[in-house]
Design an enzyme around this catalytic site. Structure first.
Site, PDB file in Angstrom:
ATOM      1  N   SER A   1      41.187  31.655  40.011  1.00 33.56           N
ATOM      2  CA  SER A   1      40.304  31.405  38.875  1.00 33.56           C
ATOM      3  C   SER A   1      40.143  32.672  38.053  1.00 33.56           C
ATOM      4  O   SER A   1      40.496  33.769  38.480  1.00 33.56           O
ATOM      5  CB  SER A   1      38.930  30.912  39.355  1.00 33.56           C
ATOM      6  OG  SER A   1      38.284  31.914  40.119  1.00 33.56           O
ATOM      7  N   THR A   2      39.594  32.503  36.866  1.00 32.58           N
ATOM      8  CA  THR A   2      39.293  33.643  35.999  1.00 32.58           C
ATOM      9  C   THR A   2      37.901  33.450  35.432  1.00 32.58           C
ATOM     10  O   THR A   2      37.480  32.316  35.141  1.00 32.58           O
ATOM     11  CB  THR A   2      40.331  33.809  34.874  1.00 32.58           C
ATOM     12  OG1 THR A   2      40.063  35.017  34.152  1.00 32.58           O
ATOM     13  CG2 THR A   2      40.311  32.640  33.901  1.00 32.58           C
ATOM     14  N   GLN A   3      37.152  34.539  35.317  1.00 32.71           N
ATOM     15  CA  GLN A   3      35.772  34.477  34.843  1.00 32.71           C
ATOM     16  C   GLN A   3      35.607  35.301  33.573  1.00 32.71           C
ATOM     17  O   GLN A   3      36.257  36.338  33.411  1.00 32.71           O
ATOM     18  CB  GLN A   3      34.796  35.013  35.903  1.00 32.71           C
ATOM     19  CG  GLN A   3      34.577  34.119  37.095  1.00 32.71           C
ATOM     20  CD  GLN A   3      35.699  34.201  38.094  1.00 32.71           C
ATOM     21  OE1 GLN A   3      36.271  35.270  38.322  1.00 32.71           O
ATOM     22  NE2 GLN A   3      36.053  33.079  38.698  1.00 32.71           N
TER      23      GLN A   3
ATOM     24  N   GLU B   1      29.854  34.384  40.689  1.00 33.05           N
ATOM     25  CA  GLU B   1      30.947  35.353  40.812  1.00 33.05           C
ATOM     26  C   GLU B   1      31.084  36.181  39.537  1.00 33.05           C
ATOM     27  O   GLU B   1      31.172  37.413  39.578  1.00 33.05           O
ATOM     28  CB  GLU B   1      32.248  34.621  41.120  1.00 33.05           C
ATOM     29  CG  GLU B   1      33.435  35.527  41.372  1.00 33.05           C
ATOM     30  CD  GLU B   1      34.686  34.759  41.755  1.00 33.05           C
ATOM     31  OE1 GLU B   1      35.775  35.373  41.757  1.00 33.05           O
ATOM     32  OE2 GLU B   1      34.589  33.551  42.039  1.00 33.05           O
TER      33      GLU B   1
ATOM     34  N   GLY C   1      43.163  35.230  41.771  1.00 28.22           N
ATOM     35  CA  GLY C   1      44.357  34.458  42.069  1.00 28.22           C
ATOM     36  C   GLY C   1      44.234  32.995  41.723  1.00 28.22           C
ATOM     37  O   GLY C   1      45.193  32.366  41.271  1.00 28.22           O
TER      38      GLY C   1
END
Length: 472
Positions: free
Chosen positions: A208-210, A175, A206
């Site tokens: 997770s963060t990458q 992702e 919403g």
């Protein structure tokens, strides 16, 4: 999983060698001249060069379809046009009804049916990639939903569905890296003649963060700096457009904006009640709710009225936001960002290059009038002003829609303070560091979808035309 198992080789530079002209039974008579978007040359569209790809982003808060049209008659495919539509409510909203989950995508697929010409449909692949929201449902429910989605796509629509992982929950590393490809492809930093430094991408969803960037390790003798990126799951080897990239990537599950809200509210409740039973009969003062506002939230099954304090408490709110990052967690491979996760220091390995932040980063700042680039210090000032409540919002009266946005979102103070805490405390970026917000580049949506679509232009990428026609 070791590093080599994670390596992906997206060999876009060789795409023309893989494209078989029999895939294109079309004449150019029904198409018009278009202007290429990436890279920036103008070229008439030949029907034999045209390819479409459909990508559905099944996110935690909603689903989106991207209908891409490419011109493949160059060493790197040129994105000519994109149709985009989104609907609120993700597949995870239908945890107990897989068929309804599949039907929820029908309105998006109608965009594809309308956009893709009939004589291209049977050779236009469609893929569905679910992200962190569906992962949180558990494997059994997730698998049932994905199976129902595949069945509906294969039986109701004329497009070939990508086999294997074509309808699947996407790995967090993919992702982030696909979002990195999208951003740098649209900026012209990869896939073309430009060899300038690549941009970093920080994506806030919403659930997770990458973070993905290409660190550089200057050879400073005696300085203790590693000469290469340490091996591990964070190391992503990428080949794209004839170049190789050693990327750092990590997907922080549970640190998307929606999950962060839950964690902050729980931290407030824990600070107030400790081990005692939660008293839900009275409002709880929450420094992350703007003064004069309230919000009913569910904390461990208990509905609680979270009410803003009499006066701004932005600093206290940021303290709660920082607490959920667990900066003191054991760091087994230094240096670490937060929650014990290894990350090369941005200030040492990525000090001057562009940093793009998007998704919820964009959604919470741009409507309040923030420019396309700003420093974290300016983000801090914005958060402080928002946390003042209505008494301090006069400054936003000149920004169309800003006051309505603030009045409709009691947790805007929380959202901005979490973003600041994540960037400054979590990723250890100095307050003077500038970041760029964007929803689109050159008219095309950011995110991972374009980066995931480009590999589907290759031969043997997991799909075949549903019908082969000859003599057209």
């Amino acid at each position: 999983m070791n590093s080599s198992a994670r390596s992906r080789y997206i060999k876009i530079a060789g795409v023309l060698g893989f494209i078989i002209l029999a895939f294109y039974f079309l004449s150019a008579g029904g198409t018009s001249s278009v202007t290429s978007v990436v890279p920036g040359t103008t070229k008439k569209n030949d029907g034999s060069c045209t390819r479409y790809v459909l990508m559905i982003d099944a996110g935690s808060s909603g689903s989106r379809i991207h209908v891409y049209r490419f011109n493949t008659c160059k060493s790197t495919p040129e994105l000519e046009h994109e149709e985009f539509k989104m609907k609120k409510g993700g597949l995870s909203n239908y945890g107990d009804s897989p068929e309804e989950a599949a039907k929820s995508l029908d309105e998006l697929m109608e965009v594809a049916v309308t956009t893709v010409p009939d004589n291209y449909k049977s050779c236009t692949p469609v893929a569905v990639k679910a992200t962190a929201g569906l992962r949180l449902l558990g494997q059994a429910k997730s698998d049932a939903i994905l199976a129902a989605v595949r069945t509906r796509l294969e039986t109701k629509y004329p497009f070939p569905v990508v086999e294997g992982n074509g309808v699947s929950v996407m790995d967090g590393s993919d992702e982030g890296v696909y979002a990195w490809i999208t951003t740098n492809y649209l900026l012209g930093k990869i896939g073309g003649p430009d060899k300038s430094p690549t941009a970093a991408v920080f994506d806030l969803g919403g659930a997770s963060t990458q973070i993905v960037f290409e660190p550089t390790f200057p050879n400073l003798k005696g300085g203790g700096m590693p000469e290469i990126l340490a091996p591990g799951d964070h190391h992503y080897d990428l080949t794209f457009g004839g170049r190789s990239f050693d990327l750092y990537q990590h997907s922080h599950l549970g640190y998307g904006l929606n999950e962060a809200r839950k964690a902050v509210h729980k931290a407030v409740i824990t600070a107030k009640f400790g081990e005692k039973q939660v008293d839900s009969s009275q409002p709880v003062l929450n420094p992350c709710i703007a003064p004069g506002m309230w919000r009913e939230v569910n904390v461990d099954g208990v509905k609680i009225n979270m009410t803003g304090p009499p006066h701004s408490a932005a600093t206290l709110c940021r303290s709660f936001a920082e607490s959920i990052l667990h900066k003191d967690e054991d760091c087994k491979l230094a240096p670490c960002s937060f929650n014990g996760i290894h990350q090369p220091s941005l200030s040492k390995t990525f000090a001057r290059e562009d940093v793009y932040i998007f998704s919820y980063f964009y959604d919470r700042t741009q409507p309040l009038g923030m420019p396309s680039s700003f420093t974290l210090e300016e983000l801090k000032d914005l958060a402080a002003k928002v946390c003042e409540g209505e008494a301090g919002w006069k400054v936003f009266s000149s920004v169309k829609g800003a006051l309505e946005e603030l009045r409709d979102r009691p947790e805007h103070c929380l959202d901005l303070n979490f973003q600041l805490a994540l960037l400054h405390t979590g990723y250890d970026m100095p307050l003077h560091r500038e970041v760029k917000i964007a929803k689109k580049i050159k008219g095309n949506e950011l995110g991972w979808c374009l980066g995931a679509s480009l590999p589907l232009l290759e031969k043997n990428s997991g799909w075949k035309c549903r019908i082969r026609e000859v003599g057209h």
